[in-house]
Motif scaffolding. Structure first.
Motif, PDB file in Angstrom:
ATOM      1  N   ALA A   2       0.826  -1.199   0.000  1.00 19.05           N
ATOM      2  CA  ALA A   2       0.000   0.000   0.000  1.00 19.05           C
ATOM      3  C   ALA A   2       0.867   1.257   0.000  1.00 19.05           C
ATOM      4  N   TRP A  86      -4.419 -10.918  -3.298  1.00 20.34           N
ATOM      5  CA  TRP A  86      -3.741 -11.126  -1.997  1.00 20.34           C
ATOM      6  C   TRP A  86      -4.601 -10.486  -0.926  1.00 20.34           C
ATOM      7  N   ALA A  88      -5.029  -9.782   3.342  1.00 19.40           N
ATOM      8  CA  ALA A  88      -4.381  -9.800   4.655  1.00 19.40           C
ATOM      9  C   ALA A  88      -5.061  -8.781   5.553  1.00 19.40           C
ATOM     10  N   GLN A 118      -1.836 -13.907   3.517  1.00 18.33           N
ATOM     11  CA  GLN A 118      -0.625 -13.731   4.347  1.00 18.33           C
ATOM     12  C   GLN A 118      -0.968 -13.999   5.814  1.00 18.33           C
ATOM     13  N   GLN A 140       4.435 -14.457   7.084  1.00 20.16           N
ATOM     14  CA  GLN A 140       5.068 -13.156   7.274  1.00 20.16           C
ATOM     15  C   GLN A 140       5.762 -13.104   8.639  1.00 20.16           C
ATOM     16  N   GLY A 145       8.855  -5.436   6.599  1.00 19.52           N
ATOM     17  CA  GLY A 145       8.574  -4.018   6.497  1.00 19.52           C
ATOM     18  C   GLY A 145       7.074  -3.811   6.344  1.00 19.52           C
ATOM     19  N   GLY A 178      12.175  -9.302   5.760  1.00 22.75           N
ATOM     20  CA  GLY A 178      13.582  -9.035   6.044  1.00 22.75           C
ATOM     21  C   GLY A 178      14.570  -9.463   4.970  1.00 22.75           C
ATOM     22  N   GLY A 199       9.460  -7.089  -0.154  1.00 25.60           N
ATOM     23  CA  GLY A 199       8.767  -5.814  -0.241  1.00 25.60           C
ATOM     24  C   GLY A 199       9.749  -4.656  -0.226  1.00 25.60           C
ATOM     25  N   THR A 200      10.405  -4.469   0.926  1.00 28.25           N
ATOM     26  CA  THR A 200      11.285  -3.308   1.128  1.00 28.25           C
ATOM     27  C   THR A 200      12.300  -3.145  -0.008  1.00 28.25           C
TER      28      THR A 200
HETATM   29  C1  LIG Z   1       5.527  -0.069   2.080  1.00 29.65           C
HETATM   30  C2  LIG Z   1       4.945  -1.400   2.375  1.00 29.65           C
HETATM   31  C3  LIG Z   1       3.583  -1.577   2.228  1.00 29.65           C
HETATM   32  C4  LIG Z   1       3.014  -2.817   2.516  1.00 29.65           C
HETATM   33  N1  LIG Z   1       1.686  -2.966   2.324  1.00 29.65           N
HETATM   34  C5  LIG Z   1       1.114  -4.183   2.540  1.00 29.65           C
HETATM   35  C6  LIG Z   1      -0.275  -4.398   2.238  1.00 29.65           C
HETATM   36  O1  LIG Z   1      -0.967  -3.498   1.763  1.00 29.65           O
HETATM   37  N2  LIG Z   1      -0.789  -5.635   2.467  1.00 29.65           N
HETATM   38  C7  LIG Z   1      -0.021  -6.666   2.958  1.00 29.65           C
HETATM   39  O2  LIG Z   1      -0.538  -7.762   3.149  1.00 29.65           O
HETATM   40  N3  LIG Z   1       1.287  -6.486   3.240  1.00 29.65           N
HETATM   41  C8  LIG Z   1       1.863  -5.287   3.025  1.00 29.65           C
HETATM   42  N4  LIG Z   1       3.210  -5.114   3.268  1.00 29.65           N
HETATM   43  C9  LIG Z   1       4.002  -6.263   3.771  1.00 29.65           C
HETATM   44  C10 LIG Z   1       4.461  -7.132   2.591  1.00 29.65           C
HETATM   45  O3  LIG Z   1       3.381  -7.869   2.123  1.00 29.65           O
HETATM   46  C11 LIG Z   1       5.571  -8.114   2.990  1.00 29.65           C
HETATM   47  O4  LIG Z   1       5.118  -8.971   3.999  1.00 29.65           O
HETATM   48  C12 LIG Z   1       6.837  -7.422   3.460  1.00 29.65           C
HETATM   49  O5  LIG Z   1       7.161  -6.336   2.629  1.00 29.65           O
HETATM   50  C13 LIG Z   1       8.003  -8.395   3.484  1.00 29.65           C
HETATM   51  O6  LIG Z   1       9.053  -7.893   4.240  1.00 29.65           O
HETATM   52  P1  LIG Z   1      10.214  -6.932   3.661  1.00 29.65           P
HETATM   53  O7  LIG Z   1       9.557  -5.617   3.460  1.00 29.65           O
HETATM   54  O8  LIG Z   1      11.213  -6.919   4.730  1.00 29.65           O
HETATM   55  O9  LIG Z   1      10.672  -7.525   2.373  1.00 29.65           O
HETATM   56  C14 LIG Z   1       3.811  -3.889   2.980  1.00 29.65           C
HETATM   57  C15 LIG Z   1       5.189  -3.701   3.111  1.00 29.65           C
HETATM   58  C16 LIG Z   1       5.768  -2.483   2.815  1.00 29.65           C
HETATM   59  C17 LIG Z   1       7.241  -2.331   2.955  1.00 29.65           C
END
Ligand SMILES: Cc1cc2nc3c(=O)[nH]c(=O)nc-3n(C[C@H](O)[C@H](O)[C@H](O)COP(=O)(O)O)c2cc1C
Length: 325
Positions: A2, A86, A88, A118, A140, A145, A178, A199-200
């Motif tokens: 998001a 997806w 969550a 998730q 997750q 992030g 991570g 994600g990050t």
């Molecule tokens: C900016 C951002 C927005 C996210 N938005 C959502 C979301 O809308 N729905 C969701 O299920 N997870 C969301 N996530 C979590 C991701 O689905 C995912 O679990 C996560 O990014 C993985 O970890 P990482 O950021 O360390 O790679 C978001 C993560 C980030 C960084």
């Protein structure tokens, strides 16, 4: 993601050979359709072609809307024949799964929408697989992030614990949280995950919707820069997340103020000004624990290629550790 992943990022990730998701997040149906049209254009697909990206919904946002509004949001993705949805962060995720399955049956879809859910715990994983019959399960970990469940175990523990209880015919299990590079990816694959979610790492790409100031903050971040907090949700007024949810972001004075009990209106004003000014000490930058390994802004294609190459290299190395007898 998001506020960060739109049609351009999702399409570029898919075009590079991975699978991209764009966020329905806080969008309205018209804006979501615009992002999907952008993805379709980048992937050079006709209106009737299946769209090989996914759309991520915040289930609590759907649950806060009327049924008609929620269905309009879901229809934006389903009419576009996206490959995956997806879900969550809701308390009635099964309701949205039933809606999507019914839509596909009604439209006699030969290739039904893949449903990703998730989860942050073994118990939720079992419900998603046994009761909801999801197509893909995403575990997750606490390192993630953005939003997640405060009590989620670290990814290494969570994936192992879920694998321990899943039946043999369980859907694919993806690991999230991570990860920044191919070393991380290879380790999770060796652990037993069928795939990974990053994600990050993709926030610091040219197609991400993050601002230049947010991307610079990601590059500057150190290994201890992130915290789990509700401070940013409090100052921006997005507090309707299900119980137990908070978010991992870069620590700064906004978090400090909220934690120290500074008047929330004052913290909110400073936050708003910080966002306007691109001030890293005030603005919001969601980030996972692997953020310190981000050293620059790349294209999504370069990130996917690098992840792929290093993952293969590490897997090859690992295969040499065991010589057999
Ligand atoms: C900016 C951002 C927005 C996210 N938005 C959502 C979301 O809308 N729905 C969701 O299920 N997870 C969301 N996530 C979590 C991701 O689905 C995912 O679990 C996560 O990014 C993985 O970890 P990482 O950021 O360390 O790679 C978001 C993560 C980030 C960084």
């Amino acid at each position: 993601m998001a506020g960060a992943s739109g049609g351009a990022l999702a399409a570029e990730v898919t075009a590079a050979g991975a699978f991209g998701f764009l966020a329905a997040g806080y969008l309205d149906p018209a804006s979501l359709r615009k992002e999907l049209a952008l993805a379709r254009g980048i992937l050079v697909l006709a209106a009737s072609d299946r769209l090989p990206v996914g759309v991520g919904y915040l289930a609590w946002k759907l649950e806060k809307s009327t049924d008609a509004e929620a269905e309009e949001m879901l229809a934006a993705a389903l009419d576009n024949h996206v490959q995956a949805i997806w879900l969550a962060f809701g308390v009635h995720i099964d309701k949205w799964i039933r809606y999507i399955r019914t839509y596909d049956e009604k439209h006699r879809r030969r290739d039904p929408t893949l449903i990703f859910v998730q989860v942050p715990s073994v118990e939720d994983a079992v419900v998603a697989v046994k009761n909801w019959k999801v197509d893909v399960l995403v575990a997750q970990g606490n390192e993630s992030g953005g939003h997640g469940y405060r009590a989620a175990p670290p990814l290494l523990t969570l994936v192992s614990s879920i694998l321990q209880v899943l039946p043999e015919d369980a859907p694919p299990l993806l690991a999230a949280g991570g990860m920044t590079n191919g070393r991380h990816v290879a380790s999770l694959l060796i652990l037993g995950a069928d795939g990974v979610v990053l994600g990050t790492r993709f926030l610091a790409t040219t197609a991400s919707l993050y601002t230049e100031a947010q991307k610079r903050a990601l590059i500057a971040a150190k290994s201890g820069s992130t915290v789990r907090t509700m401070a940013f949700d409090r100052v921006r007024g997005t507090v309707e997340w299900p119980a137990g949810v908070d978010g991992r972001a870069l620590y700064n004075s906004t978090v400090k103020d909220v934690e120290e009990g500074v008047d929330i209106h004052i913290a909110e004003e400073k936050f708003k000004k910080g966002v306007q000014d691109g001030d890293p000490d005030r603005m919001l930058v969601w980030a996972g624990t692997g953020v310190d390994l981000i050293s620059g802004i790349s294209t999504a294609k370069d990130v996917v290629n690098e992840l792929h190459d290093v993952t293969l290299e590490r897997l090859e190395m690992a295969s040499k550790l065991y010589t057999g007898n």
